[in-house]
Design an enzyme around this catalytic site. Structure first.
Site, PDB file in Angstrom:
ATOM      1  N   SER A  78      19.663   7.058   1.064  1.00 33.66           N
ATOM      2  CA  SER A  78      18.908   7.536   1.596  1.00 33.66           C
ATOM      3  C   SER A  78      17.849   8.348   0.960  1.00 33.66           C
ATOM      4  CB  SER A  78      19.100   7.848   3.120  1.00 33.66           C
ATOM      5  OG  SER A  78      20.120   8.828   3.210  1.00 33.66           O
TER       6      SER A  78
ATOM      7  N   HIS B 205     -13.914  -5.492  34.175  1.00 34.30           N
ATOM      8  CA  HIS B 205     -13.796  -6.804  33.693  1.00 34.30           C
ATOM      9  C   HIS B 205     -14.964  -6.993  32.710  1.00 34.30           C
ATOM     10  CE1 HIS B 205     -11.683  -8.214  37.262  1.00 34.30           C
ATOM     11  NE2 HIS B 205     -12.557  -7.342  37.870  1.00 34.30           N
TER      12      HIS B 205
ATOM     13  N   SER C  44     -20.434  -3.587   3.408  1.00 29.00           N
ATOM     14  CA  SER C  44     -19.485  -4.933   3.312  1.00 29.00           C
ATOM     15  C   SER C  44     -19.961  -5.282   1.586  1.00 29.00           C
ATOM     16  CB  SER C  44     -20.565  -5.948   4.053  1.00 29.00           C
ATOM     17  OG  SER C  44     -20.244  -7.127   3.373  1.00 29.00           O
TER      18      SER C  44
ATOM     19  N   LYS D 276     -24.643  -4.882   6.423  1.00 30.68           N
ATOM     20  CA  LYS D 276     -23.620  -4.274   7.244  1.00 30.68           C
ATOM     21  C   LYS D 276     -23.300  -2.783   7.331  1.00 30.68           C
ATOM     22  CE  LYS D 276     -20.927  -6.532   9.284  1.00 30.68           C
ATOM     23  NZ  LYS D 276     -19.884  -7.417   9.087  1.00 30.68           N
TER      24      LYS D 276
ATOM     25  N   GLU E 215     -11.330   0.537  13.572  1.00 30.63           N
ATOM     26  CA  GLU E 215     -10.561  -0.695  13.765  1.00 30.63           C
ATOM     27  C   GLU E 215      -9.206  -0.191  12.808  1.00 30.63           C
ATOM     28  OE1 GLU E 215     -13.346  -4.240  12.457  1.00 30.63           O
ATOM     29  OE2 GLU E 215     -13.928  -2.478  11.175  1.00 30.63           O
TER      30      GLU E 215
ATOM     31  N   GLN F 207      21.055   5.653   9.666  1.00 32.34           N
ATOM     32  CA  GLN F 207      20.095   6.008   8.617  1.00 32.34           C
ATOM     33  C   GLN F 207      18.965   5.458   8.795  1.00 32.34           C
ATOM     34  OE1 GLN F 207      22.071   6.667   4.784  1.00 32.34           O
ATOM     35  NE2 GLN F 207      20.954   4.903   4.099  1.00 32.34           N
TER      36      GLN F 207
ATOM     37  N   LYS G 266      15.270   7.248  10.036  1.00 31.79           N
ATOM     38  CA  LYS G 266      14.528   8.265   9.403  1.00 31.79           C
ATOM     39  C   LYS G 266      13.128   7.534   9.106  1.00 31.79           C
ATOM     40  CE  LYS G 266      18.286  10.319   8.687  1.00 31.79           C
ATOM     41  NZ  LYS G 266      18.806   8.999   9.172  1.00 31.79           N
TER      42      LYS G 266
HETATM   43  N1  ARG Z   1      22.366   9.579   5.084  1.00 34.14           N
HETATM   44  C1  ARG Z   1      22.966   9.551   6.326  1.00 34.14           C
HETATM   45  C2  ARG Z   1      21.805   9.186   7.368  1.00 34.14           C
HETATM   46  O1  ARG Z   1      20.850   9.463   7.152  1.00 34.14           O
HETATM   47  C3  ARG Z   1      23.694  10.696   6.601  1.00 34.14           C
HETATM   48  C4  ARG Z   1      24.720  10.850   7.322  1.00 34.14           C
HETATM   49  C5  ARG Z   1      25.828  10.105   6.754  1.00 34.14           C
HETATM   50  N2  ARG Z   1      27.021  10.028   7.617  1.00 34.14           N
HETATM   51  C6  ARG Z   1      28.128   9.245   7.078  1.00 34.14           C
HETATM   52  N3  ARG Z   1      29.401   9.500   7.769  1.00 34.14           N
HETATM   53  N4  ARG Z   1      28.029   8.278   6.306  1.00 34.14           N
HETATM   54  O2  ARG Z   1      22.265   8.713   8.339  1.00 34.14           O
END
Ligand code: ARG
Length: 466
Positions: free
Chosen positions: A29, A162, A283, A289, A296, A328, A331
């Site tokens: 991650s 409406h 445009s 335009k 939008e 994970q 995030k």
């Molecule tokens: N990278 C993990 C997350 O974002 C951190 C926690 C990992 N914990 C574990 N027991 N593997 O959730």
């Protein structure tokens, strides 16, 4: 990301082989949770202080750990600390760097802690900061709306139900409706913040720890108002993430509705608003335009925030307690939500600061060209003793006649009015004028100028006081 397999440095002796490189990539991650680096360092600093104050490590050791953590902060700022894929996540990356810097002392940092409570702590600290920033940004957006409202108390705009012409409104009244919505959003974010601001630290992996830690010490060091009472709940809870995404979704609903109105208003058919060159686009093909790309895009980005909410709910719903790697996935959904809502709030603020110009000529022409004063004729008759339902029917038949003769109510002669009812006087013409129609709506919360002016005063105090 550079690929170096150095996991064997941290994984326990149980492991003999490194990860398959594709799995390493899949598992990591660090590519996105690097975002949490400041909070990870803050959390580790608080944990270090607590370890020393509880006598778990010596104060010399704590000093070394603190200096090391601050050095990593500096290295990151200078660009010399660059985690690699093999670091897996920000928590390992920092710990590994600390061990490199300090040797054996660095290995004491993770005493009485797990990445499970650590990641929950980092995410909460990060989100708490972002909520505070977002609150300021929404306030700025409210101010930009307010300045238009303040300029347009006496500008009228057709009100619709409406999407059919209903009754005229003070333009300020219309804009204040959005200020109200955004205030509710801010209130909701404040409530979410209360539930973000609880420390999971010390829950360790899931069961607490036999190390004599002091959870209240780290909580107060990090500004958390309380600690989770149950260690399992502490590491399993992502309600705060869902609540944040849900509150953000509602904010996007409000932004999207406002965007939709701006888009309609800028069309030739409405023509209530023109966009300045600084906030409109052309445009590639049609030279005439001028497109409202900003509202939008805001309307379009609403979908991804709803998507993030859905992703979080679905990610959590089948998980047994406690930490599961599925977490994970929280995030990117949270990061993207924060990024998207801030970008949209900022764009809307700029749009109202320098993009939107209300076309008073077109608004004025619009409110003088319809039957949105019909209710007022009925109210006029009611004031003279005619029961409302009867008055309503009478006015319905007048409107029908007008439509047939292609005239408006104001064009009827006094004789024609007298045919409708002998109770009608010359003063009917004044009553029909859109300004009068609006001014007369004096019920609390109504669009009457006096009422709206009170609202403006109240919002001025609320939004502009430091
Ligand atoms: N990278 C993990 C997350 O974002 C951190 C926690 C990992 N914990 C574990 N027991 N593997 O959730």
């Amino acid at each position: 990301m550079v690929h170096i397999n150095i996991l064997a440095e941290v994984w326990s002796e149980r492991f003999e082989e490194g990860l398959n490189p594709a799995i390493e990539q899949f598992n990591a991650s660090i590519g996105f949770d690097i975002t949490l680096i400041q909070e990870d360092l803050d959390g580790s600093l608080a944990h270090t202080k607590m370890l020393a104050s509880s006598g778990i490590i010596s104060s010399e050791e704590a000093k070394q750990l603190e200096d090391g953590l601050e050095q990593i902060r500096e290295e990151f700022a200078l660009g010399s600390f660059k985690p690699v894929l093999a670091d897996e996540d920000i928590h390992f990356a920092v710990e590994r760097r600390l061990i490199k810097l300090l040797g054996p002392v660095g290995k004491k940092l993770h005493t009485g802690r797990s990445r499970n409570d650590q990641v929950g702590c980092d995410l909460r600290l990060w989100l708490r900061r972002r909520i505070d920033e977002l609150d300021k940004n929404i306030l700025l957006m409210q101010r930009s709306l307010f300045s238009h409202a303040d300029n347009h108390l006496y500008t009228l705009i057709p009100g619709y139900t409406h999407l059919q012409r209903a009754q005229p409104l003070s333009l300020a009244h219309h804009l204040i409706a959005y200020i109200e919505m955004f205030q509710r959003d801010r209130d909701r974010f404040k409530e979410v913040r209360n539930r973000v601001n609880i420390s999971p630290l010390g829950a360790a992996a899931l069961a607490g720890t036999s190390v004599p830690i002091d959870r209240r010490f780290t909580a107060s060091e990090l500004g958390f108002t309380k600690i989770y009472a149950n260690s399992l709940d502490a590491v399993s809870d992502r309600d705060f993430a869902v609540e944040f995404a849900s509150t953000s979704s509602l904010l996007m609903v409000h932004l999207s509705r406002l965007s939709e109105e701006i888009i309609l208003w800028t069309s030739e058919e409405f023509g209530f608003v023109s966009l300045t060159d600084r906030c409109a686009t052309g445009s590639s093909l049609m030279p005439q335009k001028k497109n409202p790309d900003v509202p939008e895009l805001i309307r379009g980005k609403t979908g991804r925030v709803f998507g993030n909410l859905q992703a979080l709910l679905t990610m959590i719903k089948g998980l047994p307690l406690a930490y599961n790697k599925d977490f994970q996935e929280d995030k990117e959904a949270i990061f993207d939500t924060v990024h998207t809502v801030n970008a949209c709030v900022e764009a809307m603020t700029i749009l109202f600061e320098e993009g939107v110009k209300f076309r008073e000529d077109r608004l004025n022409a619009a409110v003088h060209s319809d039957f949105s004063n019909a209710t007022d004729v009925a109210d006029y008759l009611v004031a003279k003793g005619v029961p409302f339902r009867e008055a309503y029917q009478m006015v319905g038949s007048i409107v029908k006649t007008c439509l047939k003769e292609r005239v408006l109510l104001k064009d009827l002669t006094i004789d024609q009015w007298l045919e409708v009812s002998p109770l009608i006087d010359e003063d009917i013409y004044e009553r029909l004028a859109p300004k009068h129609v609006v001014a007369s709506r004096l019920s609390e919360g109504g669009t009457g100028f006096k009422r709206v002016s009170e609202q403006l005063t109240s919002w001025r105090n609320q939004l502009l006081s430091p």
